[in-house]
Enzyme design. Structure first.
Site, short mmCIF file in Angstrom:
data_model
loop_
_atom_site.label_atom_id
_atom_site.label_comp_id
_atom_site.label_asym_id
_atom_site.label_seq_id
_atom_site.Cartn_x
_atom_site.Cartn_y
_atom_site.Cartn_z
N ASP A 5 73.08 27.49 26.67
CA ASP A 5 72.30 28.04 25.74
C ASP A 5 72.85 28.44 24.90
OD1 ASP A 5 69.93 27.00 27.66
OD2 ASP A 5 69.69 29.16 28.81
N GLY A 6 74.18 29.16 24.90
CA GLY A 6 74.35 29.57 23.87
C GLY A 6 74.66 28.79 22.61
N ASN A 55 66.87 33.90 19.21
CA ASN A 55 66.00 34.34 20.30
C ASN A 55 65.63 36.37 20.23
OD1 ASN A 55 66.38 32.93 22.69
ND2 ASN A 55 68.46 33.83 23.44
N ASP A 74 67.35 53.99 25.36
CA ASP A 74 69.00 52.86 25.26
C ASP A 74 68.49 51.82 24.17
OD1 ASP A 74 70.26 54.17 27.32
OD2 ASP A 74 70.26 52.41 28.65
N THR A 102 62.60 34.85 27.28
CA THR A 102 62.84 34.60 28.46
C THR A 102 64.43 34.53 28.91
OG1 THR A 102 63.28 32.36 27.91
CG2 THR A 102 61.40 32.49 28.92
N ALA A 103 65.11 35.87 27.60
CA ALA A 103 66.23 35.85 27.99
C ALA A 103 66.80 37.35 27.91
CB ALA A 103 66.21 35.94 26.48
N TYR A 104 67.25 38.59 27.14
CA TYR A 104 67.37 39.68 27.27
C TYR A 104 66.09 40.09 27.80
CZ TYR A 104 69.31 44.42 26.11
OH TYR A 104 70.21 45.97 26.47
#
Length: 354
Positions: free
Chosen positions: A97-98, A196, A226, A237-239
Protein backbone atom coordinates in the site's frame (compact mmCIF):
# COMPACT_ATOMS: atom_id res chain seq x y z
CA UNK A 1 -30.78 8.96 -8.80
CA UNK A 2 -27.85 7.57 -6.81
CA UNK A 3 -24.89 6.53 -8.94
CA UNK A 4 -23.85 2.89 -8.77
CA UNK A 5 -20.16 2.82 -7.73
CA UNK A 6 -19.56 -0.03 -10.18
CA UNK A 7 -20.59 2.23 -13.08
CA UNK A 8 -17.34 4.25 -12.99
CA UNK A 9 -15.20 3.05 -15.88
CA UNK A 10 -11.78 3.88 -17.25
CA UNK A 11 -11.99 5.54 -20.68
CA UNK A 12 -9.13 6.90 -22.77
CA UNK A 13 -9.51 9.91 -25.08
CA UNK A 14 -6.51 8.52 -26.96
CA UNK A 15 -4.42 5.38 -26.47
CA UNK A 16 -2.00 5.73 -23.51
CA UNK A 17 1.65 6.09 -24.49
CA UNK A 18 3.52 6.75 -21.25
CA UNK A 19 3.49 4.86 -17.96
CA UNK A 20 5.14 5.53 -14.61
CA UNK A 21 6.37 2.35 -12.89
CA UNK A 22 6.81 2.67 -9.12
CA UNK A 23 8.73 -0.10 -7.42
CA UNK A 24 9.23 -0.58 -3.71
CA UNK A 25 12.86 0.29 -2.96
CA UNK A 26 15.27 -2.20 -1.37
CA UNK A 27 13.12 -5.26 -2.02
CA UNK A 28 15.01 -7.95 -3.94
CA UNK A 29 11.86 -9.99 -4.53
CA UNK A 30 10.50 -7.25 -6.80
CA UNK A 31 13.47 -7.13 -9.19
CA UNK A 32 12.27 -9.91 -11.49
CA UNK A 33 8.63 -8.70 -11.68
CA UNK A 34 9.93 -5.16 -12.33
CA UNK A 35 12.13 -6.34 -15.21
CA UNK A 36 9.40 -8.51 -16.73
CA UNK A 37 6.89 -5.67 -16.58
CA UNK A 38 9.27 -3.13 -18.12
CA UNK A 39 10.23 -5.48 -20.96
CA UNK A 40 6.54 -6.11 -21.66
CA UNK A 41 5.67 -2.39 -21.66
CA UNK A 42 8.58 -1.26 -23.84
CA UNK A 43 8.94 -4.16 -26.28
CA UNK A 44 5.41 -5.55 -26.52
CA UNK A 45 3.44 -2.29 -26.20
CA UNK A 46 6.04 0.24 -27.35
CA UNK A 47 5.33 2.47 -24.35
CA UNK A 48 7.46 5.20 -22.81
CA UNK A 49 8.37 4.02 -19.31
CA UNK A 50 9.21 6.49 -16.52
CA UNK A 51 11.03 5.28 -13.41
CA UNK A 52 12.59 7.07 -10.49
CA UNK A 53 16.34 7.51 -10.82
CA UNK A 54 17.14 5.80 -7.52
CA UNK A 55 15.35 2.63 -8.70
CA UNK A 56 17.92 2.19 -11.48
CA UNK A 57 20.78 2.77 -9.01
CA UNK A 58 20.05 -0.60 -7.41
CA UNK A 59 23.18 -2.72 -8.14
CA UNK A 60 21.03 -5.69 -9.19
CA UNK A 61 19.55 -3.53 -11.97
CA UNK A 62 22.58 -1.39 -12.76
CA UNK A 63 24.85 -4.48 -13.22
CA UNK A 64 22.38 -6.57 -15.23
CA UNK A 65 23.78 -6.56 -18.78
CA UNK A 66 20.73 -8.33 -20.22
CA UNK A 67 18.49 -5.57 -18.90
CA UNK A 68 20.73 -2.82 -20.29
CA UNK A 69 18.98 -2.33 -23.68
CA UNK A 70 15.60 -1.95 -21.95
CA UNK A 71 17.01 0.39 -19.30
CA UNK A 72 18.36 2.75 -21.98
CA UNK A 73 14.78 3.38 -23.14
CA UNK A 74 13.63 4.61 -19.71
CA UNK A 75 12.88 8.21 -18.83
CA UNK A 76 14.06 8.99 -15.29
CA UNK A 77 13.09 11.59 -12.73
CA UNK A 78 13.98 12.64 -9.16
CA UNK A 79 11.37 13.33 -6.49
CA UNK A 80 11.10 17.03 -5.55
CA UNK A 81 13.31 18.02 -8.51
CA UNK A 82 11.54 16.97 -11.71
CA UNK A 83 7.89 17.64 -12.55
CA UNK A 84 6.39 14.75 -14.53
CA UNK A 85 2.75 15.49 -13.71
CA UNK A 86 1.80 16.30 -17.32
CA UNK A 87 3.78 13.49 -18.95
CA UNK A 88 2.19 10.35 -17.48
CA UNK A 89 -0.88 8.57 -18.86
CA UNK A 90 -1.16 5.97 -16.11
CA UNK A 91 0.80 4.52 -13.18
CA UNK A 92 1.72 0.94 -12.26
CA UNK A 93 2.73 0.22 -8.66
CA UNK A 94 4.71 -2.85 -7.60
CA UNK A 95 4.74 -3.36 -3.84
CA UNK A 96 2.41 -2.77 -0.91
CA UNK A 97 0.00 0.00 0.00
CA UNK A 98 2.95 2.34 0.60
CA UNK A 99 3.68 2.47 -3.14
CA UNK A 100 0.19 3.84 -3.81
CA UNK A 101 0.66 6.49 -1.09
CA UNK A 102 3.99 7.40 -2.66
CA UNK A 103 2.38 7.68 -6.10
CA UNK A 104 -0.20 10.05 -4.61
CA UNK A 105 2.54 12.25 -3.13
CA UNK A 106 4.19 12.69 -6.53
CA UNK A 107 1.08 14.33 -7.99
CA UNK A 108 -0.04 17.44 -6.13
CA UNK A 109 -2.62 18.18 -8.84
CA UNK A 110 -4.45 15.80 -11.16
CA UNK A 111 -3.44 12.13 -10.73
CA UNK A 112 -3.29 9.60 -13.61
CA UNK A 113 -5.12 6.27 -13.12
CA UNK A 114 -3.18 3.89 -10.86
CA UNK A 115 -2.91 0.13 -11.33
CA UNK A 116 -1.48 -1.43 -8.15
CA UNK A 117 -0.05 -4.96 -7.95
CA UNK A 118 0.01 -6.72 -4.59
CA UNK A 119 3.69 -7.53 -3.98
CA UNK A 120 4.11 -6.16 -0.46
CA UNK A 121 3.22 -7.05 3.12
CA UNK A 122 -0.23 -5.44 3.11
CA UNK A 123 -2.35 -5.26 -0.02
CA UNK A 124 -5.53 -3.43 0.97
CA UNK A 125 -5.11 -0.85 -1.82
CA UNK A 126 -3.35 -3.18 -4.29
CA UNK A 127 -5.95 -5.55 -5.78
CA UNK A 128 -3.97 -7.06 -8.71
CA UNK A 129 -1.90 -10.26 -8.56
CA UNK A 130 1.21 -10.34 -10.74
CA UNK A 131 0.92 -13.89 -12.10
CA UNK A 132 -1.00 -12.93 -15.24
CA UNK A 133 0.03 -9.28 -15.45
CA UNK A 134 0.20 -9.22 -19.26
CA UNK A 135 -3.52 -9.72 -19.82
CA UNK A 136 -4.44 -7.34 -16.99
CA UNK A 137 -2.18 -4.54 -18.24
CA UNK A 138 -3.53 -5.07 -21.76
CA UNK A 139 -7.09 -4.63 -20.49
CA UNK A 140 -6.13 -1.35 -18.83
CA UNK A 141 -4.40 -0.10 -21.98
CA UNK A 142 -7.56 -0.96 -23.95
CA UNK A 143 -9.71 0.92 -21.40
CA UNK A 144 -11.52 -2.15 -20.13
CA UNK A 145 -11.49 -1.58 -16.37
CA UNK A 146 -13.54 -0.22 -13.48
CA UNK A 147 -12.38 2.77 -11.42
CA UNK A 148 -12.79 3.99 -7.88
CA UNK A 149 -12.11 7.68 -7.30
CA UNK A 150 -10.33 7.85 -3.95
CA UNK A 151 -10.83 11.29 -2.43
CA UNK A 152 -7.77 13.09 -1.09
CA UNK A 153 -7.38 15.84 1.48
CA UNK A 154 -6.02 19.26 0.56
CA UNK A 155 -3.96 20.40 3.54
CA UNK A 156 -2.53 23.87 4.14
CA UNK A 157 -0.08 24.39 6.99
CA UNK A 158 0.44 28.02 8.00
CA UNK A 159 3.34 28.68 10.36
CA UNK A 160 4.13 31.90 12.13
CA UNK A 161 7.54 33.14 11.06
CA UNK A 162 10.09 32.76 13.82
CA UNK A 163 13.68 33.96 13.98
CA UNK A 164 14.91 30.54 15.01
CA UNK A 165 13.02 27.74 13.25
CA UNK A 166 13.39 24.02 13.76
CA UNK A 167 14.81 22.62 10.53
CA UNK A 168 15.44 19.00 11.41
CA UNK A 169 11.98 17.80 10.37
CA UNK A 170 10.93 20.86 8.38
CA UNK A 171 13.16 19.76 5.52
CA UNK A 172 12.20 17.09 3.03
CA UNK A 173 13.60 13.57 3.27
CA UNK A 174 16.15 14.22 0.54
CA UNK A 175 17.42 17.39 2.23
CA UNK A 176 15.83 20.11 0.14
CA UNK A 177 13.05 22.52 1.01
CA UNK A 178 9.69 21.53 -0.46
CA UNK A 179 8.91 22.85 -3.91
CA UNK A 180 5.37 23.74 -2.83
CA UNK A 181 6.55 26.11 -0.09
CA UNK A 182 5.47 29.75 -0.19
CA UNK A 183 6.33 32.69 2.03
CA UNK A 184 4.11 35.52 3.11
CA UNK A 185 5.01 38.44 5.32
CA UNK A 186 5.64 36.82 8.68
CA UNK A 187 4.16 33.47 7.57
CA UNK A 188 5.30 30.24 5.96
CA UNK A 189 2.74 28.24 3.97
CA UNK A 190 3.00 24.60 2.86
CA UNK A 191 0.40 22.59 0.96
CA UNK A 192 0.00 18.84 0.64
CA UNK A 193 -2.33 16.36 -1.04
CA UNK A 194 -3.10 13.47 1.34
CA UNK A 195 -4.59 10.10 0.42
CA UNK A 196 -4.89 8.38 3.83
CA UNK A 197 -4.71 10.74 6.79
CA UNK A 198 -3.36 13.77 8.56
CA UNK A 199 -2.11 12.84 12.04
CA UNK A 200 -1.62 15.43 14.77
CA UNK A 201 0.03 13.97 17.88
CA UNK A 202 2.01 14.90 20.99
CA UNK A 203 5.34 13.87 19.49
CA UNK A 204 8.13 13.23 22.02
CA UNK A 205 6.35 15.08 24.83
CA UNK A 206 5.02 13.18 27.84
CA UNK A 207 2.13 15.67 28.22
CA UNK A 208 -1.30 15.26 26.68
CA UNK A 209 -1.70 16.96 23.33
CA UNK A 210 -4.18 19.81 23.58
CA UNK A 211 -5.50 20.94 20.20
CA UNK A 212 -8.61 22.81 19.10
CA UNK A 213 -10.64 21.52 16.15
CA UNK A 214 -12.72 24.01 14.14
CA UNK A 215 -15.34 23.13 11.52
CA UNK A 216 -16.20 25.90 9.05
CA UNK A 217 -14.76 28.41 11.50
CA UNK A 218 -16.64 27.17 14.56
CA UNK A 219 -14.87 25.46 17.47
CA UNK A 220 -16.37 21.98 17.76
CA UNK A 221 -14.07 20.36 20.32
CA UNK A 222 -10.71 20.33 22.04
CA UNK A 223 -8.74 17.09 21.74
CA UNK A 224 -6.96 16.13 24.96
CA UNK A 225 -5.10 12.87 24.47
CA UNK A 226 -2.37 11.45 22.29
CA UNK A 227 -3.70 13.27 19.23
CA UNK A 228 -6.25 13.22 16.44
CA UNK A 229 -6.50 11.61 13.00
CA UNK A 230 -8.28 13.32 10.11
CA UNK A 231 -8.74 10.75 7.38
CA UNK A 232 -10.34 10.05 4.03
CA UNK A 233 -12.56 6.99 3.51
CA UNK A 234 -9.49 5.32 1.99
CA UNK A 235 -7.60 6.07 5.23
CA UNK A 236 -10.44 4.70 7.35
CA UNK A 237 -8.94 1.21 7.06
CA UNK A 238 -5.45 2.40 8.07
CA UNK A 239 -4.44 4.23 11.30
CA UNK A 240 -8.03 5.33 11.94
CA UNK A 241 -9.22 1.72 12.05
CA UNK A 242 -6.55 0.93 14.65
CA UNK A 243 -7.80 3.89 16.71
CA UNK A 244 -11.38 2.59 16.72
CA UNK A 245 -13.00 4.34 13.75
CA UNK A 246 -15.56 2.83 11.40
CA UNK A 247 -14.40 1.62 8.01
CA UNK A 248 -15.96 3.62 5.18
CA UNK A 249 -16.14 2.65 1.51
CA UNK A 250 -14.02 5.01 -0.66
CA UNK A 251 -17.05 6.04 -2.72
CA UNK A 252 -18.65 7.69 0.34
CA UNK A 253 -17.97 11.47 0.35
CA UNK A 254 -16.81 12.08 3.91
CA UNK A 255 -14.02 13.15 6.26
CA UNK A 256 -13.39 11.23 9.47
CA UNK A 257 -12.21 12.72 12.76
CA UNK A 258 -10.79 10.09 15.11
CA UNK A 259 -9.16 10.83 18.48
CA UNK A 260 -6.02 8.91 19.49
CA UNK A 261 -6.32 7.66 23.10
CA UNK A 262 -8.52 10.58 24.25
CA UNK A 263 -8.65 11.24 28.00
CA UNK A 264 -12.44 11.07 27.86
CA UNK A 265 -14.95 8.24 28.04
CA UNK A 266 -17.33 9.92 25.60
CA UNK A 267 -15.10 11.03 22.70
CA UNK A 268 -16.26 8.80 19.87
CA UNK A 269 -14.95 9.05 16.29
CA UNK A 270 -17.20 11.15 14.02
CA UNK A 271 -17.83 11.45 10.28
CA UNK A 272 -18.43 14.87 8.71
CA UNK A 273 -19.46 15.85 5.15
CA UNK A 274 -16.72 16.01 2.54
CA UNK A 275 -17.42 19.68 1.79
CA UNK A 276 -16.50 21.13 5.19
CA UNK A 277 -13.27 22.91 6.10
CA UNK A 278 -11.48 21.76 9.23
CA UNK A 279 -8.84 23.74 11.05
CA UNK A 280 -6.59 22.40 13.80
CA UNK A 281 -4.57 24.64 16.11
CA UNK A 282 -2.80 24.30 19.42
CA UNK A 283 -5.12 25.23 22.25
CA UNK A 284 -4.07 28.44 24.06
CA UNK A 285 -3.77 26.32 27.23
CA UNK A 286 -1.51 23.69 25.60
CA UNK A 287 1.58 22.92 27.68
CA UNK A 288 3.62 21.70 24.72
CA UNK A 289 3.78 21.76 20.93
CA UNK A 290 2.22 19.16 18.64
CA UNK A 291 3.57 17.30 15.62
CA UNK A 292 1.85 16.62 12.30
CA UNK A 293 2.48 14.15 9.48
CA UNK A 294 0.80 13.56 6.12
CA UNK A 295 0.39 9.93 5.01
CA UNK A 296 3.25 9.20 7.40
CA UNK A 297 5.64 11.68 5.74
CA UNK A 298 6.80 15.32 5.99
CA UNK A 299 6.61 15.22 9.78
CA UNK A 300 6.97 18.66 11.39
CA UNK A 301 6.35 20.56 14.62
CA UNK A 302 3.26 22.73 15.20
CA UNK A 303 3.65 25.63 17.63
CA UNK A 304 1.31 28.26 19.09
CA UNK A 305 -0.09 30.41 16.30
CA UNK A 306 0.36 27.76 13.60
CA UNK A 307 -2.67 26.23 11.88
CA UNK A 308 -3.56 23.19 9.78
CA UNK A 309 -6.48 23.66 7.36
CA UNK A 310 -8.02 20.55 5.82
CA UNK A 311 -10.60 20.24 3.03
CA UNK A 312 -11.50 17.58 0.49
CA UNK A 313 -9.27 17.99 -2.54
CA UNK A 314 -10.69 18.46 -6.02
CA UNK A 315 -8.01 16.03 -7.26
CA UNK A 316 -8.95 12.45 -6.29
CA UNK A 317 -6.76 9.45 -7.02
CA UNK A 318 -8.33 7.20 -9.70
CA UNK A 319 -7.58 3.65 -8.59
CA UNK A 320 -8.11 0.89 -11.17
CA UNK A 321 -10.19 -2.00 -9.83
CA UNK A 322 -9.58 -5.72 -10.27
CA UNK A 323 -13.33 -6.41 -10.44
CA UNK A 324 -15.38 -3.42 -9.24
CA UNK A 325 -15.21 -0.94 -6.30
CA UNK A 326 -17.59 -2.86 -4.03
CA UNK A 327 -16.24 -6.39 -4.65
CA UNK A 328 -12.62 -5.24 -4.33
CA UNK A 329 -13.30 -3.47 -1.03
CA UNK A 330 -14.99 -6.42 0.66
CA UNK A 331 -12.30 -8.73 -0.70
CA UNK A 332 -9.67 -6.52 0.95
CA UNK A 333 -11.61 -6.43 4.24
CA UNK A 334 -11.70 -10.22 4.29
CA UNK A 335 -8.18 -10.96 3.04
CA UNK A 336 -6.16 -8.20 4.72
CA UNK A 337 -8.07 -7.38 7.91
CA UNK A 338 -9.94 -10.69 8.38
CA UNK A 339 -13.11 -8.69 8.96
CA UNK A 340 -15.72 -10.52 11.05
CA UNK A 341 -13.86 -13.83 11.12
CA UNK A 342 -15.57 -16.16 13.60
CA UNK A 343 -16.29 -19.84 13.90
CA UNK A 344 -19.80 -20.61 12.73
CA UNK A 345 -22.36 -21.34 15.42
CA UNK A 346 -23.71 -24.89 15.28
CA UNK A 347 -27.42 -25.47 14.84
CA UNK A 348 -29.58 -27.58 17.15
CA UNK A 349 -29.02 -30.76 15.15
CA UNK A 350 -30.57 -33.83 16.72
CA UNK A 351 -33.28 -32.02 18.70
CA UNK A 352 -36.84 -32.70 17.78
CA UNK A 353 -38.90 -29.85 16.36
CA UNK A 354 -41.79 -28.84 18.56
Amino acid sequence: HIQDPASQRLTWNKPPKSVLVIKKIRDASLLQPFKELCVYLTEENNMIVYVEKKVLEDPAIANDENFGPVKKKFCTFREDYDDISNQIDFIICLGGDGTLLYASSLFQGSVPPVMAFHLGSLGFLTPFNFENFQSQVTQVIEGNAALVLRSRLKVKVVKEHREKMTVQNGIEENGVVSANLEKEVGKQIMQYQVLNEVVVDRGPSSYLSNVDVFLNGQLITTVQGDGVIVSTPTGSTAYAAAAGASMIHPNVPAIMITPICPHSLSFRPIVVPAGVELKIMLSPDARNTAWVSFDGRKRQEICHGDSISITTSCYPLPSICFRDPVSDWFESLAECLHWNVRKKQNNFAGEEEE
